[in-house]
Design a protein around this motif. Structure first.
Motif, mmCIF file in Angstrom:
data_model
loop_
_atom_site.group_PDB
_atom_site.id
_atom_site.type_symbol
_atom_site.label_atom_id
_atom_site.label_comp_id
_atom_site.label_asym_id
_atom_site.label_seq_id
_atom_site.Cartn_x
_atom_site.Cartn_y
_atom_site.Cartn_z
ATOM 1 N N UNK A 74 0.862 -1.184 0.000
ATOM 2 C CA UNK A 74 0.000 0.000 0.000
ATOM 3 C C UNK A 74 0.896 1.231 0.000
ATOM 4 N N UNK A 75 0.777 2.045 -1.023
ATOM 5 C CA UNK A 75 1.697 3.167 -1.208
ATOM 6 C C UNK A 75 1.241 4.397 -0.429
ATOM 7 N N UNK A 87 2.933 7.493 -7.035
ATOM 8 C CA UNK A 87 2.745 6.931 -5.698
ATOM 9 C C UNK A 87 3.573 5.667 -5.488
ATOM 10 N N UNK A 88 3.802 4.915 -6.580
ATOM 11 C CA UNK A 88 4.469 3.620 -6.461
ATOM 12 C C UNK A 88 5.985 3.722 -6.418
ATOM 13 N N UNK A 89 6.540 4.843 -6.863
ATOM 14 C CA UNK A 89 7.986 4.926 -7.060
ATOM 15 C C UNK A 89 8.786 4.665 -5.784
ATOM 16 N N UNK A 90 8.459 5.266 -4.627
ATOM 17 C CA UNK A 90 9.287 5.018 -3.447
ATOM 18 C C UNK A 90 9.369 3.545 -3.049
ATOM 19 N N UNK A 91 8.342 2.778 -3.376
ATOM 20 C CA UNK A 91 8.323 1.369 -2.998
ATOM 21 C C UNK A 91 8.763 0.426 -4.106
ATOM 22 N N UNK A 100 11.323 -6.923 -11.462
ATOM 23 C CA UNK A 100 10.184 -6.972 -10.544
ATOM 24 C C UNK A 100 8.932 -6.612 -11.329
ATOM 25 N N UNK A 101 7.944 -7.512 -11.340
ATOM 26 C CA UNK A 101 6.667 -7.284 -12.018
ATOM 27 C C UNK A 101 5.622 -6.948 -10.965
ATOM 28 N N UNK A 102 4.891 -5.856 -11.165
ATOM 29 C CA UNK A 102 3.832 -5.486 -10.216
ATOM 30 C C UNK A 102 2.552 -5.142 -10.954
ATOM 31 N N UNK A 103 1.441 -5.432 -10.314
ATOM 32 C CA UNK A 103 0.143 -4.964 -10.791
ATOM 33 C C UNK A 103 -0.316 -3.867 -9.840
ATOM 34 N N UNK A 104 -0.474 -2.671 -10.394
ATOM 35 C CA UNK A 104 -0.821 -1.497 -9.597
ATOM 36 C C UNK A 104 -2.268 -1.104 -9.844
ATOM 37 N N UNK A 161 -5.138 7.259 -4.553
ATOM 38 C CA UNK A 161 -4.162 6.468 -3.810
ATOM 39 C C UNK A 161 -3.859 5.229 -4.634
ATOM 40 N N UNK A 162 -2.845 4.460 -4.209
ATOM 41 C CA UNK A 162 -2.425 3.326 -5.028
ATOM 42 C C UNK A 162 -1.904 2.196 -4.168
#
Length: 344
Positions: free
Chosen positions: A20-21, A74-78, A124-128, A105-106
């Protein structure tokens, strides 16, 4: 114990983990004004409340790529603070228009991991999923990122590469509630071309070019609260250059595509995409689009599947993108496959 965050490294991700970002973002009209100052964006639906109202919407929604950039940021820091590069996209869908006053939010789920053969980085593959203040999803997409390892001795995870659809099916495209192009004003939109005027295989040269500036890309990247070091810290790369945020290239190319695709009013899906080569300040970006497919959705709305390509320098448009080795040629910056809504 340090209170600062150095970001995650490849070995810090676990398959199936949901992140959770932080820092929800409330958007305002200033977002649109600054976006249109940064890019030559002129699509009428995102420029005029009156035009959008005539198309059945409650005013003009923010540009679709504003939604993308805010959720991405939102996702970049994580996800990509320690990235070498953001490599590609798939299965992206815009699910609900975003308006001034909405709060986004994301969250992301790790759906794939693969250590590179050099042992110093991995994919790293993510679904956002981006959500508004009501909790409803407004956007979801998959992306994959090359991330450095912090501990080179950390064991490699089991390789898992997700099976991703090459194309979002037309029946899965989401038409915003109330949207209708039955009374569409082609004069106000800027071009007369309807969905049926475009043919599969047609290539459109968008003619105009735009030179990428250092200050503008950093301003844009900060606007989306994207903290990736490669975009700001000139000591982070051996060549001393700040890498242009890939989303900046996407937005510039999409804005240039107005010339020839003024009626491709809304992005509704990303089928696939690659940041083919790095972009740096001083590069001059030009773009062309190939029509890949067309799908009728309602009596007055159709979807075009479009391949948007951005290149740098004086190389010819609409030429070969890859060499004999299968790699993108050095002048290719972006290869993006997307669906857009257009009046029939």
């Amino acid at each position: 114990m340090s209170k600062t965050n150095a970001g995650r490294f490849f070995e810090d991700y676990a398959l199936g983990e949901v992140i959770r970002h932080a820092v929800p973002r409330t958007l305002a009209e200033g977002e649109r004004a600054l976006y249109h100052a940064l890019y030559p964006a002129r699509h009428a639906l995102h420029s005029s409340d009156a035009f959008a109202g005539a198309c059945g919407l409650d005013g003009s929604p923010l540009d679709d790529l504003i939604t993308f950039h805010v959720v991405f940021g939102k996702t970049v820091p994580d996800i990509s603070l320690n990235a070498v590069a953001n490599l590609g996209y798939a299965e992206g869908r815009w699910l609900k228009p975003v308006y001034p006053g909405d709060t986004l939010s994301a969250e992301s789920e790790v759906i794939g991991l693969k250590q590179n053969s050099n042992g110093t980085s991995g994919l790293v593959y993510v679904r956002t999923t981006g959500r508004d203040q009501t909790g409803e999803p407004v956007l979801d997409y998959v992306r994959w990122v090359m991330v450095r390892k912090g501990n080179l001795e950390a064991p490699a995870p089991d390789t898992t590469i997700p099976d991703l659809a090459k194309v979002v099916a037309p029946e899965d495209l989401v038409i915003p509630d109330g949207l209708s192009f039955a009374d569409y004003d082609f004069t106000a939109a800027g071009e007369p071309h309807r969905w049926g005027d475009y043919a599969k295989g047609e290539v459109i040269d968008h003619v105009d070019g735009s030179t990428i500036e250092e200050a503008e890309h950093m301003l844009a990247t900060r606007l989306w609260q994207n903290t990736a070091k490669v975009h700001f810290d000139a000591t982070f790369r051996e060549d001393g250059k700040r890498l242009i945020y890939g989303g900046h290239v996407i937005s510039m190319a999409r804005a240039l595509s107005f010339n020839g695709l003024a009626n491709a009013q809304m992005l509704v899906a990303i089928n696939g995409g690659a940041h083919a080569n790095p972009c740096f300040a001083g590069d001059t970006l030009r773009a062309w689009t190939e029509v890949l497919d067309a799908a009728p959705l309602t009596d007055d709305i159709g979807a075009l599947r479009l391949r948007l390509v951005a290149v740098k320098g004086p190389e010819a448009l609409a030429g070969d993108l890859k060499g004999e080795d299968g790699r993108y040629l050095p002048h290719v910056l972006l290869d993006l496959d997307y669906w857009a809504l257009m009046p029939r």
